[in-house]
Design a protein around this motif. Structure first.
Motif, PDB file in Angstrom:
ATOM      1  N   CYS A  22       0.841  -1.188   0.000  1.00  0.00           N
ATOM      2  CA  CYS A  22       0.000   0.000   0.000  1.00  0.00           C
ATOM      3  C   CYS A  22       0.884   1.249   0.000  1.00  0.00           C
ATOM      4  O   CYS A  22       2.102   1.168   0.127  1.00  0.00           O
ATOM      5  CB  CYS A  22      -0.935  -0.001   1.211  1.00  0.00           C
ATOM      6  N   ASN A  23       0.261   2.409  -0.138  1.00  0.00           N
ATOM      7  CA  ASN A  23       0.997   3.671  -0.265  1.00  0.00           C
ATOM      8  C   ASN A  23       1.915   3.920   0.921  1.00  0.00           C
ATOM      9  O   ASN A  23       3.101   4.226   0.764  1.00  0.00           O
ATOM     10  CB  ASN A  23       0.002   4.825  -0.398  1.00  0.00           C
ATOM     11  N   ARG A  24       1.389   3.803   2.131  1.00  0.00           N
ATOM     12  CA  ARG A  24       2.168   4.106   3.339  1.00  0.00           C
ATOM     13  C   ARG A  24       3.323   3.135   3.510  1.00  0.00           C
ATOM     14  O   ARG A  24       4.461   3.534   3.791  1.00  0.00           O
ATOM     15  CB  ARG A  24       1.258   4.060   4.565  1.00  0.00           C
ATOM     16  N   ALA A  25       3.053   1.834   3.330  1.00  0.00           N
ATOM     17  CA  ALA A  25       4.112   0.831   3.473  1.00  0.00           C
ATOM     18  C   ALA A  25       5.166   0.987   2.385  1.00  0.00           C
ATOM     19  O   ALA A  25       6.360   0.798   2.625  1.00  0.00           O
ATOM     20  CB  ALA A  25       3.513  -0.565   3.435  1.00  0.00           C
ATOM     21  N   SER A  26       4.727   1.355   1.188  1.00  0.00           N
ATOM     22  CA  SER A  26       5.675   1.533   0.087  1.00  0.00           C
ATOM     23  C   SER A  26       6.628   2.687   0.356  1.00  0.00           C
ATOM     24  O   SER A  26       7.822   2.617   0.032  1.00  0.00           O
ATOM     25  CB  SER A  26       4.908   1.761  -1.209  1.00  0.00           C
ATOM     26  N   LYS A  27       6.115   3.762   0.959  1.00  0.00           N
ATOM     27  CA  LYS A  27       6.981   4.906   1.281  1.00  0.00           C
ATOM     28  C   LYS A  27       8.039   4.521   2.315  1.00  0.00           C
ATOM     29  O   LYS A  27       9.201   4.908   2.206  1.00  0.00           O
ATOM     30  CB  LYS A  27       6.137   6.061   1.800  1.00  0.00           C
ATOM     31  N   LYS A  28       7.638   3.761   3.338  1.00  0.00           N
ATOM     32  CA  LYS A  28       8.603   3.320   4.349  1.00  0.00           C
ATOM     33  C   LYS A  28       9.625   2.353   3.751  1.00  0.00           C
ATOM     34  O   LYS A  28      10.802   2.380   4.101  1.00  0.00           O
ATOM     35  CB  LYS A  28       7.877   2.641   5.514  1.00  0.00           C
ATOM     36  N   TYR A  29       9.167   1.516   2.838  1.00  0.00           N
ATOM     37  CA  TYR A  29      10.047   0.528   2.214  1.00  0.00           C
ATOM     38  C   TYR A  29      11.112   1.199   1.348  1.00  0.00           C
ATOM     39  O   TYR A  29      12.262   0.743   1.296  1.00  0.00           O
ATOM     40  CB  TYR A  29       9.201  -0.435   1.393  1.00  0.00           C
ATOM     41  N   THR A  30      10.758   2.269   0.666  1.00  0.00           N
ATOM     42  CA  THR A  30      11.682   2.941  -0.263  1.00  0.00           C
ATOM     43  C   THR A  30      12.304   4.199   0.327  1.00  0.00           C
ATOM     44  O   THR A  30      13.040   4.891  -0.389  1.00  0.00           O
ATOM     45  CB  THR A  30      10.935   3.305  -1.552  1.00  0.00           C
ATOM     46  N   ALA A  34      15.759   5.151   5.594  1.00  0.00           N
ATOM     47  CA  ALA A  34      15.466   3.937   6.363  1.00  0.00           C
ATOM     48  C   ALA A  34      16.717   3.070   6.436  1.00  0.00           C
ATOM     49  O   ALA A  34      17.571   3.094   5.545  1.00  0.00           O
ATOM     50  CB  ALA A  34      14.325   3.161   5.712  1.00  0.00           C
ATOM     51  N   TRP A  35      16.813   2.273   7.512  1.00  0.00           N
ATOM     52  CA  TRP A  35      18.054   1.540   7.775  1.00  0.00           C
ATOM     53  C   TRP A  35      18.374   0.550   6.664  1.00  0.00           C
ATOM     54  O   TRP A  35      19.550   0.356   6.319  1.00  0.00           O
ATOM     55  CB  TRP A  35      17.965   0.817   9.120  1.00  0.00           C
ATOM     56  N   GLN A  36      17.349  -0.089   6.085  1.00  0.00           N
ATOM     57  CA  GLN A  36      17.617  -1.102   5.076  1.00  0.00           C
ATOM     58  C   GLN A  36      18.233  -0.495   3.819  1.00  0.00           C
ATOM     59  O   GLN A  36      19.146  -1.076   3.207  1.00  0.00           O
ATOM     60  CB  GLN A  36      16.342  -1.884   4.733  1.00  0.00           C
ATOM     61  N   ASN A  37      17.778   0.700   3.446  1.00  0.00           N
ATOM     62  CA  ASN A  37      18.338   1.357   2.264  1.00  0.00           C
ATOM     63  C   ASN A  37      19.704   1.955   2.546  1.00  0.00           C
ATOM     64  O   ASN A  37      20.577   1.961   1.665  1.00  0.00           O
ATOM     65  CB  ASN A  37      17.365   2.434   1.764  1.00  0.00           C
ATOM     66  N   MET A  38      19.898   2.445   3.773  1.00  0.00           N
ATOM     67  CA  MET A  38      21.217   2.952   4.158  1.00  0.00           C
ATOM     68  C   MET A  38      22.226   1.808   4.203  1.00  0.00           C
ATOM     69  O   MET A  38      23.383   1.959   3.784  1.00  0.00           O
ATOM     70  CB  MET A  38      21.134   3.636   5.521  1.00  0.00           C
TER      71      MET A  38
END
Length: 558
Positions: A22-30, A34-38
């Motif tokens: 969903c929109n909100r989860a997608s924003k956190k994912y990308t 966020a630690w995973q992207n860093m």
């Protein structure tokens, strides 16, 4: 066959999590912060896979392509960052989308490496280091850390270091248990048919024996008899097996550390005090040694960590974070002062700058380190209090070769007399003292130590606090240990664990720093507007209150 990771994999709209969330989860994912992207941007993507090409054979029949190297290395950092077991790590790699994103497994159909592949990869790294002496994990750590230092423009001119005792994943054994378990491991790894019948019967009895029960049921005299008899048996066994036998070197080492063989060929048990602290503590980890540091008894290793000192502005706010630049792991008997030279070299190689100030505790003080600091561009070695108490205050005379000695506890003062050794090669001073020799002697080294002690004690508090802050790194390094013990055995595996853990610690420091810097920037931009808005709200609130008071009827007021 060696194969590098695809840098730009083709994404599939049906296999991409972004398209399914969903929109909100997608924003956190990308979210780039966020630690995973860093983690992917600062660690996974920065791993040079070419360093590990030497681990894979070259040729037409060299097997199937290897798993992605950068994923395997990054998994080690994640494991030590999470503090999880191997099974939990692979469960996260298969089903946790954030962990998969951190490793670069962006598509749902991207397969994570199997646990057997991961174990084989780590074994190859250890075998390669044993053969060549080259630590590939150290090279990866320095390469990734160097990129982070370059990105943040961190200076390496001022560093600090400290050490931490880390226990190996072994049980504490009594003397008999150590000898018996080493013997049993040797007997199980070799064929017993080469032994004479009488020795074979004893060997089978030792294999069936529970050494802990033997120790529990035996008194002191009976236990000494057991230790003596097993030593004689080991001596006889070593004569019947070739030196190329499995675990022969380990059994021979334990026998040599615990026993003596006289000229008459009789086996004698060594005195406990004569057994070195570097002796085998448990046959399951022959590298581990023993150390008692201020009441902390450890069977394992010592880790030395060197990090840059954070740079602050005039208001005391951190402008540049502290980054770990060197990690060293040795056996527990390794002295702290022996880490300095190599640690400085490692740190300078990562930061590309010369160390000018080194903050450490008194254990790092030694004549060799002071000489090294002087020859290293006049590097300032700033340590805490020197080890050992100061009983005497030595004051050399300015106009002659005299020396005034004051006992600090009593305040008594003595005028020392110049003296020489019997060989006449070394000058020293002496005062009358109540001992066997009738004199208490002082040498030039004592005077130099006195000067150094005063110099250390005169450091301002803010300089001493710079060294104290390294305690946070030592706490974070050992955060996931259990009773001070790791999950590993062996020196090489502990080095791999230390590099992976410190790689994670550096990432967390960079993430926290960048978030705090972003928040300070936002506050600096919108702080004045927020303050003006607050004043407007207060004004309108006062006007509303005044109007409300005016509208109160006389009857209500009465």
């Amino acid at each position: 066959m060696f194969k590098k990771t695809e840098r730009n994999p083709q994404l599939d709209m049906f296999a991409s999590p972004v398209m399914q969330l969903c929109n909100r989860a997608s924003k956190k994912y990308t979210d780039p912060k966020a630690w995973q992207n860093m983690f992917f941007r600062l660690v996974t993507s920065k791993i040079d896979e070419g360093l590990f090409e030497v681990l894979f054979p070259v040729g037409k029949k060299s097997g199937r392509p290897n798993a992605y190297i950068r994923v395997l290395v990054a998994m080690s950092a994640l494991k030590e960052g999470f503090g999880c077991s191997d099974e939990e790590l692979f469960e996260k790699c298969d089903f946790d989308m954030l962990t998969r994103k951190a490793l670069g497994l962006e598509r749902l159909d991207d397969a994570a490496p199997s646990i057997d592949t991961w174990y084989l990869f780590r074994r190859r790294i250890c075998d390669y280091q044993e053969k060549t002496g080259i630590d590939l994990m150290q090279q990866v750590f320095e390469q990734v850390t160097g990129r982070q230092v370059q990105m943040l423009n961190i200076s390496g001119k001022c560093v600090r270091m400290d050490s931490k005792l880390i226990g190996s994943n072994i049980a504490r054994q009594s003397r008999y248990e150590l000898i018996q378990t080493t013997l049993v491991k040797f007997l199980k790894a070799n064929i017993l048919d080469s032994l004479p019948e009488d020795l074979r019967e004893k060997a089978e009895a030792y294999i069936k024996e529970d050494s802990s029960k033997t120790v529990y049921r035996s008194d002191s005299d009976a236990l000494q008899s057991h230790i003596q008899s097993i030593g004689e048996f080991i001596h006889a066994v070593l004569q019947h097996y070739p030196k190329e036998s499995a675990l022969y070197g380990l059994l021979e080492r334990v026998f040599g550390e615990q026993y003596l063989v006289g000229d008459d060929g009789k086996v004698q048990l060594r005195d406990k005090k004569a057994v070195s602290a570097s002796s085998v503590q448990n046959p399951n980890d022959p590298d581990a040694s023993y150390r008692d540091k201020h009441g902390q008894k450890v069977q394992g290793y010592v880790t030395n960590i060197t990090e840059t000192v954070e740079q602050r502005d005039e208001d005391g706010k951190v402008e540049k974070p502290s980054i770990i630049t060197s990690v060293q792991v040795e056996t527990a008997t390794f002295a702290d002062c022996h880490f300095v030279k190599e640690a400085i070299g490692n740190s300078e190689r990562v930061t590309k700058s010369t160390v000018e100030d080194l903050y450490a505790d008194g254990a790092y003080q030694s004549p060799e380190n002071r000489k090294f600091a002087e020859g290293h561009g006049g590097m300032s070695l700033k340590t805490g209090k020197m080890q050992g108490g100061a009983r005497w205050e030595l004051v050399p005379h300015e106009h002659d070769d005299g020396l005034t000695v004051r006992e600090i506890a009593t305040g008594k003062t003595y005028e020392a007399v110049k003296a020489k050794t019997n060989q006449g090669k070394r000058e020293r001073w002496r005062i009358p003292w109540n001992n066997k020799a009738g004199w208490r002697y002082f040498e030039d080294t004592d005077i130099e130590a006195q000067k150094l002690r005063k110099q250390i004690e005169s450091l301002p508090p803010e300089e001493q606090h710079k060294r104290n802050n390294v305690e946070a790194a030592m706490f974070q390094y050992s955060f996931h240990t259990r009773n001070g013990k790791t999950r590993y055995r062996g020196l090489l595996k502990h080095r791999m664990q230390a590099y992976a853990r410190c790689m994670w610690m550096n990432l967390r420091r960079v993430v926290v720093f960048q978030l705090s810097a972003f928040q300070r920037t936002i506050f600096a931009l919108f702080g004045p507007l927020r303050e003006a808005f607050g004043w407007l709200v207060m004004i309108f609130a006062n006007l509303f209150t005044a109007r409300a008071v005016c509208r109160v009827s006389p009857r209500m007021a009465a």
